[in-house]
Design a protein around this motif. Structure first.
Motif, PDB file in Angstrom:
ATOM      1  N   ALA A   1      -7.446  33.391  61.722  1.00  0.00           N
ATOM      2  CA  ALA A   1      -8.812  32.964  61.418  1.00  0.00           C
ATOM      3  C   ALA A   1      -8.853  32.160  60.123  1.00  0.00           C
ATOM      4  O   ALA A   1      -9.529  31.129  60.034  1.00  0.00           O
ATOM      5  N   THR A   2      -8.131  32.616  59.107  1.00  0.00           N
ATOM      6  CA  THR A   2      -8.094  31.898  57.835  1.00  0.00           C
ATOM      7  C   THR A   2      -7.456  30.525  58.010  1.00  0.00           C
ATOM      8  O   THR A   2      -7.932  29.522  57.462  1.00  0.00           O
ATOM      9  N   ALA A   3      -6.386  30.483  58.800  1.00  0.00           N
ATOM     10  CA  ALA A   3      -5.715  29.206  59.049  1.00  0.00           C
ATOM     11  C   ALA A   3      -6.646  28.246  59.775  1.00  0.00           C
ATOM     12  O   ALA A   3      -6.709  27.049  59.445  1.00  0.00           O
ATOM     13  N   ALA A   4      -7.383  28.734  60.759  1.00  0.00           N
ATOM     14  CA  ALA A   4      -8.301  27.882  61.519  1.00  0.00           C
ATOM     15  C   ALA A   4      -9.396  27.333  60.613  1.00  0.00           C
ATOM     16  O   ALA A   4      -9.793  26.165  60.727  1.00  0.00           O
ATOM     17  N   ALA A   5      -9.901  28.176  59.700  1.00  0.00           N
ATOM     18  CA  ALA A   5     -10.950  27.739  58.787  1.00  0.00           C
ATOM     19  C   ALA A   5     -10.441  26.630  57.865  1.00  0.00           C
ATOM     20  O   ALA A   5     -11.137  25.637  57.607  1.00  0.00           O
ATOM     21  N   LEU A   6      -9.213  26.767  57.396  1.00  0.00           N
ATOM     22  CA  LEU A   6      -8.644  25.740  56.521  1.00  0.00           C
ATOM     23  C   LEU A   6      -8.440  24.426  57.269  1.00  0.00           C
ATOM     24  O   LEU A   6      -8.669  23.349  56.721  1.00  0.00           O
ATOM     25  N   ARG A   7      -8.020  24.509  58.519  1.00  0.00           N
ATOM     26  CA  ARG A   7      -7.783  23.285  59.295  1.00  0.00           C
ATOM     27  C   ARG A   7      -9.070  22.474  59.456  1.00  0.00           C
ATOM     28  O   ARG A   7      -9.016  21.257  59.647  1.00  0.00           O
ATOM     29  N   ASN A   8     -10.205  23.121  59.378  1.00  0.00           N
ATOM     30  CA  ASN A   8     -11.489  22.440  59.541  1.00  0.00           C
ATOM     31  C   ASN A   8     -12.034  21.866  58.241  1.00  0.00           C
ATOM     32  O   ASN A   8     -13.044  21.163  58.259  1.00  0.00           O
ATOM     33  N   GLN A   9     -11.372  22.165  57.121  1.00  0.00           N
ATOM     34  CA  GLN A   9     -11.815  21.582  55.860  1.00  0.00           C
ATOM     35  C   GLN A   9     -11.589  20.075  55.891  1.00  0.00           C
ATOM     36  O   GLN A   9     -10.596  19.591  56.442  1.00  0.00           O
ATOM     37  N   THR A  10     -12.478  19.343  55.264  1.00  0.00           N
ATOM     38  CA  THR A  10     -12.500  17.883  55.391  1.00  0.00           C
ATOM     39  C   THR A  10     -11.158  17.213  55.107  1.00  0.00           C
ATOM     40  O   THR A  10     -10.639  16.451  55.928  1.00  0.00           O
ATOM     41  N   GLY A  11     -10.562  17.485  53.952  1.00  0.00           N
ATOM     42  CA  GLY A  11      -9.318  16.824  53.581  1.00  0.00           C
ATOM     43  C   GLY A  11      -8.182  17.157  54.522  1.00  0.00           C
ATOM     44  O   GLY A  11      -7.401  16.285  54.921  1.00  0.00           O
ATOM     45  N   ILE A  12      -8.076  18.432  54.894  1.00  0.00           N
ATOM     46  CA  ILE A  12      -7.005  18.865  55.780  1.00  0.00           C
ATOM     47  C   ILE A  12      -7.229  18.316  57.183  1.00  0.00           C
ATOM     48  O   ILE A  12      -6.295  17.842  57.842  1.00  0.00           O
ATOM     49  N   ALA A  13      -8.460  18.347  57.641  1.00  0.00           N
ATOM     50  CA  ALA A  13      -8.775  17.812  58.975  1.00  0.00           C
ATOM     51  C   ALA A  13      -8.451  16.325  59.053  1.00  0.00           C
ATOM     52  O   ALA A  13      -7.980  15.832  60.087  1.00  0.00           O
ATOM     53  N   ARG A  14      -8.686  15.603  57.965  1.00  0.00           N
ATOM     54  CA  ARG A  14      -8.391  14.163  57.943  1.00  0.00           C
ATOM     55  C   ARG A  14      -6.888  13.927  58.098  1.00  0.00           C
ATOM     56  O   ARG A  14      -6.450  13.027  58.819  1.00  0.00           O
ATOM     57  N   ALA A  15      -6.083  14.757  57.422  1.00  0.00           N
ATOM     58  CA  ALA A  15      -4.630  14.623  57.559  1.00  0.00           C
ATOM     59  C   ALA A  15      -4.196  14.950  58.981  1.00  0.00           C
ATOM     60  O   ALA A  15      -3.363  14.254  59.567  1.00  0.00           O
ATOM     61  N   PHE A  16      -4.782  16.002  59.563  1.00  0.00           N
ATOM     62  CA  PHE A  16      -4.434  16.405  60.929  1.00  0.00           C
ATOM     63  C   PHE A  16      -4.737  15.307  61.942  1.00  0.00           C
ATOM     64  O   PHE A  16      -4.054  15.195  62.966  1.00  0.00           O
ATOM     65  N   GLU A  17      -5.740  14.500  61.661  1.00  0.00           N
ATOM     66  CA  GLU A  17      -6.096  13.418  62.589  1.00  0.00           C
ATOM     67  C   GLU A  17      -4.979  12.395  62.716  1.00  0.00           C
ATOM     68  O   GLU A  17      -4.906  11.672  63.710  1.00  0.00           O
ATOM     69  N   TYR A  18      -4.100  12.330  61.714  1.00  0.00           N
ATOM     70  CA  TYR A  18      -3.000  11.362  61.736  1.00  0.00           C
ATOM     71  C   TYR A  18      -1.766  11.882  62.473  1.00  0.00           C
ATOM     72  O   TYR A  18      -0.845  11.110  62.749  1.00  0.00           O
ATOM     73  N   PHE A  19      -1.724  13.174  62.771  1.00  0.00           N
ATOM     74  CA  PHE A  19      -0.518  13.738  63.359  1.00  0.00           C
ATOM     75  C   PHE A  19      -0.127  13.049  64.661  1.00  0.00           C
ATOM     76  O   PHE A  19       1.059  12.849  64.940  1.00  0.00           O
ATOM     77  N   ASP A  20      -1.102  12.689  65.485  1.00  0.00           N
ATOM     78  CA  ASP A  20      -0.798  12.022  66.756  1.00  0.00           C
ATOM     79  C   ASP A  20      -0.482  10.539  66.581  1.00  0.00           C
ATOM     80  O   ASP A  20      -0.133   9.863  67.550  1.00  0.00           O
ATOM     81  N   LYS A  21      -0.607  10.038  65.345  1.00  0.00           N
ATOM     82  CA  LYS A  21      -0.329   8.628  65.080  1.00  0.00           C
ATOM     83  C   LYS A  21       0.998   8.434  64.357  1.00  0.00           C
ATOM     84  O   LYS A  21       1.418   7.292  64.133  1.00  0.00           O
ATOM     85  N   VAL A  22       1.661   9.518  63.993  1.00  0.00           N
ATOM     86  CA  VAL A  22       2.911   9.425  63.243  1.00  0.00           C
ATOM     87  C   VAL A  22       3.977   8.736  64.087  1.00  0.00           C
ATOM     88  O   VAL A  22       4.176   9.057  65.256  1.00  0.00           O
ATOM     89  N   THR A  23       4.668   7.774  63.502  1.00  0.00           N
ATOM     90  CA  THR A  23       5.730   7.046  64.198  1.00  0.00           C
ATOM     91  C   THR A  23       7.123   7.422  63.681  1.00  0.00           C
ATOM     92  O   THR A  23       8.103   7.316  64.411  1.00  0.00           O
ATOM     93  N   VAL A  24       7.203   7.852  62.424  1.00  0.00           N
ATOM     94  CA  VAL A  24       8.465   8.321  61.848  1.00  0.00           C
ATOM     95  C   VAL A  24       8.169   9.590  61.056  1.00  0.00           C
ATOM     96  O   VAL A  24       7.246   9.591  60.230  1.00  0.00           O
ATOM     97  N   ALA A  25       8.928  10.643  61.317  1.00  0.00           N
ATOM     98  CA  ALA A  25       8.731  11.898  60.599  1.00  0.00           C
ATOM     99  C   ALA A  25      10.025  12.311  59.923  1.00  0.00           C
ATOM    100  O   ALA A  25      11.125  12.027  60.408  1.00  0.00           O
ATOM    101  N   CYS A  26       9.891  12.987  58.799  1.00  0.00           N
ATOM    102  CA  CYS A  26      11.031  13.495  58.056  1.00  0.00           C
ATOM    103  C   CYS A  26      10.853  14.996  57.878  1.00  0.00           C
ATOM    104  O   CYS A  26       9.818  15.442  57.353  1.00  0.00           O
ATOM    105  N   VAL A  27      11.814  15.789  58.357  1.00  0.00           N
ATOM    106  CA  VAL A  27      11.676  17.243  58.346  1.00  0.00           C
ATOM    107  C   VAL A  27      12.913  17.897  57.739  1.00  0.00           C
ATOM    108  O   VAL A  27      13.973  17.283  57.624  1.00  0.00           O
ATOM    109  N   SER A  28      12.750  19.159  57.369  1.00  0.00           N
ATOM    110  CA  SER A  28      13.853  19.975  56.871  1.00  0.00           C
ATOM    111  C   SER A  28      14.138  21.084  57.880  1.00  0.00           C
ATOM    112  O   SER A  28      13.308  21.388  58.738  1.00  0.00           O
ATOM    113  N   ILE A  29      15.306  21.704  57.756  1.00  0.00           N
ATOM    114  CA  ILE A  29      15.708  22.798  58.635  1.00  0.00           C
ATOM    115  C   ILE A  29      16.120  23.971  57.769  1.00  0.00           C
ATOM    116  O   ILE A  29      16.805  23.815  56.757  1.00  0.00           O
ATOM    117  N   GLY A  30      15.714  25.172  58.170  1.00  0.00           N
ATOM    118  CA  GLY A  30      16.088  26.374  57.440  1.00  0.00           C
ATOM    119  C   GLY A  30      16.788  27.370  58.335  1.00  0.00           C
ATOM    120  O   GLY A  30      16.464  27.473  59.518  1.00  0.00           O
TER     121      GLY A  30
END
Length: 347
Positions: free
Chosen positions: A200-229
Motif C-alpha cells: 500500500a505504501t509503495a502504491a501511494a508513492l508511485r502516485n506521487q507527481t514526481g515519481i509518477a512522471r518518471a514512471f511514465e517514461y519506463f515504456d519509452k526507454v530505449t537503452v537501460a543500464c542495470v546492476s546485478i546482485g
C-alpha cells in the motif's frame, strides 16, 4: 580508420618472398597499400591515380598481403580481453559483451570500478540522439555515470528507487543528474526508497507527481543500464534491505540473483514476485521490451548471479571482468540466446 587496428606497411624491408617483386613493383604496391589501408581511399580512386584498372589494384593489394609487404594487426586496449568478450557474446547470444581484465588482487572484489569506466564508453556508443536512457540503482551504474564524458542529447530516467533515501544525492539520483548533464537532456530522478514496508505504501508513492512522471517514461526507454546482485550480504541491495526472516523466506525459494529488485533462481526464472509489489522499480516485462539492456557486473562472487540473470532473457549486453567471464564460459548448459528475449517462466 579504427584506432584499435594498426596497419604496418613496409617497402624493401619486406620478407624474403616479397623480394621477388622488382623494386618498381614493391614501391607501387607499398604506395597502393598506403592509400588503401592508411588513407582510406577506395580501389577506384587508387586505380585512377595510378592509371590502372581497379582489378589490378585488388590483385596488388592481395599480393601485398600474401607476400608480407603489408601486415595487419588487430589491437585493443590492454585492459580489454577481445577473445573472452567474443566467446561470451556467442555463448549467451548477447548483442555486446565486453570483458575487462581484472587485477589478480581484485578478483574477489565485486564490480571493480574500471567496469564503470568501460560501460561509460559503451553507452557513448549505444545511445543515440533522442533516446531515453534508463538507469537502475547500483554501485556499478553510479561508477559508470561518474565516468561519463560523452552522450548525445537524450532524456535520462531513474528506473528504481534508492537503497537509502538519505544517500540519494550521492547515489542513483546523482547518477541520473550526471548523465543528463553530460547529454544536455532532461533528468527524471526518483526521490524514494527502492523497498517499502508494504504494498500500500509503495502504491501511494508511485502516485506521487514526481515519481509518477518518471514512471511514465519506463515504456519509452530505449537503452537501460542495470546492476546485478548475488544473494549475500553487501553484494545484493535487496538482501541488505530485508529482515532476517524475509531473507530466509526468499532463500528457501531458491533465489540466486537480483536485478532492479527482481529475484531470480539459478535457471533465470523469476521468483518472489510478491516483493515487487513493495518496490519502486521498473517491471520485468518493461525491461524485456527495452531494445538494449546493459548489465554491469563482475567478480567471482557475482559470477553465478550474472549467469542466472543472463538466462532470464532480460539483458542484451554485458560489461564484466575476466574473473566472472571464466566462470560464465563453463556455467551449466548453453543458455537460450538473450536476443530472443525468451521468458524462462513461459509467461
Amino acid at each position: 580508420m579504427n584506432s584499435s587496428e594498426e596497419i604496418a606497411v613496409s617497402g624493401m624491408s619486406a620478407g624474403r618472398s616479397a623480394m621477388r617483386m622488382g623494386p618498381a613493383e614493391l614501391v607501387q604496391a607499398a604506395a597502393m597499400a598506403r592509400r588503401f589501408y592508411l588513407e582510406g581511399k577506395s580501389k577506384i580512386q587508387i586505380a585512377e591515380e595510378f592509371g590502372v584498372s581497379r582489378f589490378k589494384v585488388a590483385r596488388v593489394l592481395e599480393t601485398a598481403l600474401e607476400r608480407d609487404l603489408v601486415r595487419i594487426e588487430i589491437r585493443v586496449p590492454a585492459e580489454l580481453d577481445a577473445e573472452r568478450s567474443d566467446a561470451l557474446r556467442a555463448r549467451y547470444g548477447l548483442r555486446h559483451a565486453v570483458v575487462v581484465e581484472s587485477p589478480a588482487e581484485a578478483e574477489e572484489t565485486p564490480d571493480p570500478e574500471n567496469l564503470g569506466e568501460v560501460a561509460a564508453d559503451l553507452l557513448g556508443e549505444l545511445v543515440n540522439e533522442g533516446d531515453v536512457l534508463g538507469l537502475a540503482w547500483g554501485r556499478s551504474t553510479i561508477h559508470m555515470a561518474a565516468a561519463l564524458d560523452r552522450l548525445p542529447p537524450c532524456t535520462v530516467v531513474q528506473l528504481t528507487g534508492v537503497y537509502d533515501a538519505g544517500t540519494a544525492e550521492r547515489g542513483s539520483v546523482e547518477a541520473v543528474r550526471r548523465a543528463a548533464q553530460v547529454s544536455g537532456g532532461d533528468a527524471h530522478p526518483i526521490y524514494a526508497p527502492m523497498l517499502l514496508p508494504d504494498a500500500a505504501t509503495a502504491a501511494a508513492l508511485r502516485n506521487q507527481t514526481g515519481i509518477a512522471r518518471a514512471f511514465e517514461y519506463f515504456d519509452k526507454v530505449t537503452v537501460a543500464c542495470v546492476s546485478i546482485g548475488s544473494w549475500e550480504p553487501g553484494i545484493s541491495t535487496v538482501h541488505d534491505m530485508l529482515s532476517d526472516e524475509e531473507r530466509a523466506h526468499y532463500a528457501s525459494l531458491g533465489v540466486a540473483a537480483e536485478m532492479s529488485a527482481h529475484l531470480f533462481d539459478a535457471e533465470g526464472r523469476r521468483i518472489g514476485r510478491d516483493l515487487g509489489e513493495r518496490c519502486i522499480t521498473v517491471k520485468a516485462d518493461q525491461l524485456r521490451r527495452i531494445p538494449e539492456v546493459v548489465a554491469i557486473a563482475g567478480g567471482q562472487r557475482k559470477a553465478a548471479a550474472i549467469d542466472a540473470v543472463l538466462r532470464s532473457g532480460l539483458v542484451t549486453s554485458l560489461v564484466t571482468d575476466t574473473s566472472a567471464a571464466d566462470y560464465l564460459m563453463t556455467a551449466g548448459p548453453t543458455p537460450k540466446p538473450a536476443l530472443s528475449r525468451a521468458d524462462p517462466d513461459g509467461l
